[in-house]
Design a protein around this motif. Structure first.
Motif, short mmCIF file in Angstrom:
data_model
loop_
_atom_site.label_atom_id
_atom_site.label_comp_id
_atom_site.label_asym_id
_atom_site.label_seq_id
_atom_site.Cartn_x
_atom_site.Cartn_y
_atom_site.Cartn_z
N PRO A 164 78.50 -42.13 -106.53
CA PRO A 164 77.71 -42.43 -107.72
C PRO A 164 76.44 -43.22 -107.40
O PRO A 164 75.40 -43.00 -108.00
CB PRO A 164 78.66 -43.26 -108.59
CG PRO A 164 79.96 -43.36 -107.83
CD PRO A 164 79.75 -42.90 -106.44
N GLY A 165 76.50 -44.12 -106.46
CA GLY A 165 75.35 -44.99 -106.19
C GLY A 165 74.37 -44.39 -105.20
O GLY A 165 74.41 -43.21 -104.89
N TYR A 181 73.15 -40.26 -113.64
CA TYR A 181 72.36 -41.48 -113.44
C TYR A 181 71.02 -41.45 -114.15
O TYR A 181 70.22 -42.37 -114.04
CB TYR A 181 72.13 -41.70 -111.93
CG TYR A 181 71.61 -40.46 -111.22
CD1 TYR A 181 72.50 -39.54 -110.67
CD2 TYR A 181 70.24 -40.20 -111.14
CE1 TYR A 181 72.04 -38.40 -110.06
CE2 TYR A 181 69.78 -39.07 -110.51
CZ TYR A 181 70.67 -38.16 -109.96
OH TYR A 181 70.21 -37.03 -109.36
N LYS A 182 70.71 -40.35 -114.92
CA LYS A 182 69.40 -40.32 -115.59
C LYS A 182 69.40 -39.39 -116.81
O LYS A 182 70.24 -38.49 -116.93
CB LYS A 182 68.31 -39.88 -114.60
CG LYS A 182 68.31 -38.39 -114.31
CD LYS A 182 67.08 -38.04 -113.54
CE LYS A 182 66.71 -36.57 -113.52
NZ LYS A 182 66.81 -35.78 -114.66
#
Lengths: 119, 348
Positions: free
Chosen positions: B218-219, B298-299
């Motif tokens: 995820p990161g 994430y966006k």
């Protein structure tokens, strides 16, 4: 039955050519009787005009038509006229043309008789 | 069968017509004027022509030459009618392209077999043409089937890669369609555009070889992880290369080069400018634009105009100017594709 071939009409020969079909023989005879004055006129017009090419074509067309009836004498005369036209022998045209027209007339009469006999 | 008789003497015309009639159920068309006969034959292409030699204005030889010079009557059976003694004319007729002769005065014993032979010849010509057409159709079908299977294989491969990737939904359809639109706008030939449309969905197939902990992380990736991530281009190329299929060859090229950048700052080989294949340069624009305008964990999805401006700003650095110019020029089509393959919000 008229088997006399001096008229120019050789019925036995023609029947052999067309598979013995008397009905067809009569149909073709009718067409010829309708058409031959036109062919005669073509010969006369070409003769008057002294047009060798036209006379050749007219003699050829007549030969092609009468040939179907076994008219050997008329075919031979037409052939002589064709040859004279090719050679440009204009002096021979009138006599040959007259002989051809006479032969065709005789054939036509024989065909009329044939049709009358079988009407 | 359709039989045309061209003959200026009515007696012969009627005689031949009757003989033909007795041969079977044939349509017989009669012409006493060669010009009219020729015009009809040119327009209606019969099965057999019987033509007299001596006719006014156009003789049989000229008639046959006209037929043979045309495409539709080029190899049709033609019988020419002549007196048996006209040997020179017969030679000329053969030279002109007559198939056989009929002799005057017409003789049924000759007429019937010759006409029958010509009709048999015509029948076998028709049968041969039909066979050839049938065969061509079968080959076309078989080829189409092969292509369809190839497309299916390609799509399944692309789907397999998709399962490994958070880029879901219509991503591959959209980016393939964007790529094709740009390629068309640039002026690539239609077959190439079609191939690109089929090959582009496999651009990320190499992600099959990317470990889960990196692909699904995820990161932000560490530099080492990013290096491994970059390898999906080479892995994709390794999966797809050396195929005999042009589509897979193109797909291998795209997989390898779609992360290259025009200024040489891309990967895996830092290729520059036109050293990068046109397929890679096109797909780069389509792939980035679709990533920007799609929702990711994430966006948010970028506004279309903002994404368009971003792409145009990257002209010359990330992207080939020819490709962004084309992208800009076919903007309406880009919008249509975006609307057509819109991802459902819940599928994200």
């Amino acid at each position: 039955m008229n088997m006399d071939t001096s008229s120019g009409f050789d019925k036995a020969w023609m029947l052999n050519q067309i598979g013995g079909d008397l009905g067809l023989l009569h149909e073709v005879a009718k067409v010829f009787l309708d058409d031959y004055p036109r062919l005669q006129e073509q010969i006369n017009l070409a003769l008057q005009a002294q047009d060798s090419t036209a006379l050749y074509s007219a003699a050829h067309a007549m030969k092609s038509a009468v040939g179907n009836f076994g008219a050997k004498a008329a075919v031979n005369t037409a052939q002589s006229l064709e040859r004279a036209c090719k050679d440009g022998d204009a002096a021979a045209y009138p006599a040959l043309a007259a002989a051809l027209l006479q032969g065709v007339e005789t054939l036509a009469q024989a065909l009329v008789l044939e049709l009358e006999h079988n009407a | 069968m359709n039989i045309v008789i061209v003959e200026d003497t009515p007696v012969n015309l009627v005689l031949m017509q009757n003989l033909v009639k007795r041969l079977g159920d044939h349509d017989c068309k009669l012409f006493s004027e060669p010009e009219l006969g020729l015009a009809w034959c040119m327009a209606d292409a019969p099965d057999l022509i019987i033509v007299d030699y001596m006719m006014p204005r156009m003789d049989g030889l000229e008639f046959i030459r006209h037929c043979r010079a045309s495409e539709q009557l080029g190899n049709l059976p033609i019988l020419m009618v002549t007196a048996a003694a006209d040997k020179e004319i017969r030679y000329a007729a053969l030279e002109a392209g007559a198939t056989d002769f009929l002799t005057k005065p017409i003789d049924k014993n000759e007429f019937n077999p010759r006409v029958r032979n010509m009709l048999a010849l015509r029948e076998s010509m028709i049968a041969e043409t039909r066979r050839a057409d049938l065969l061509a159709e079968e080959v076309r079908k078989a080829t189409e089937e092969i292509h369809a299977r190839e497309r299916e294989t390609v799509m399944r491969l692309a789907k397999a890669a998709e399962f490994r990737d958070p880029e879901t939904g219509y991503h591959i359809l959209r980016m393939a369609s964007y790529s094709a639109a740009i390629a068309r706008q640039i002026g690539l030939p239609p077959p190439m555009v079609e191939q690109l449309l089929q090959a582009a969905p496999m651009h990320d197939v190499g992600k099959l070889g990317t470990p889960d902990h990196i692909l699904l992380k995820p990161g932000k990736l560490t530099p080492e992880e990013f290096e491994i991530m970059r390898q999906h281009t080479v892995i994709g190329y390794e999966i797809l290369k050396n195929s005999t299929s042009p589509v897979l060859q193109l797909a291998a090229e795209i997989a390898l080069t779609h992360h290259e950048k025009f200024d040489g700052s891309g990967y895996p080989h830092a290729q520059q400018g036109e050293a990068i294949p046109i397929s890679g340069r096109i797909v780069a624009v389509a792939d980035v634009f679709d990533a920007l305008t799609s929702v990711r964990p994430y966006k948010q999805a970028w506004d279309l105009d903002v994404a368009r401006n971003y792409v145009m700003e990257q002209t010359g650095s990330h992207f080939d100017p020819a490709c962004t110019e084309a992208f800009d020029a076919c903007w309406e089509e880009i919008l249509e594709i975006h609307a057509k393959y819109r991802d459902e919000p819940q599928s994200v």
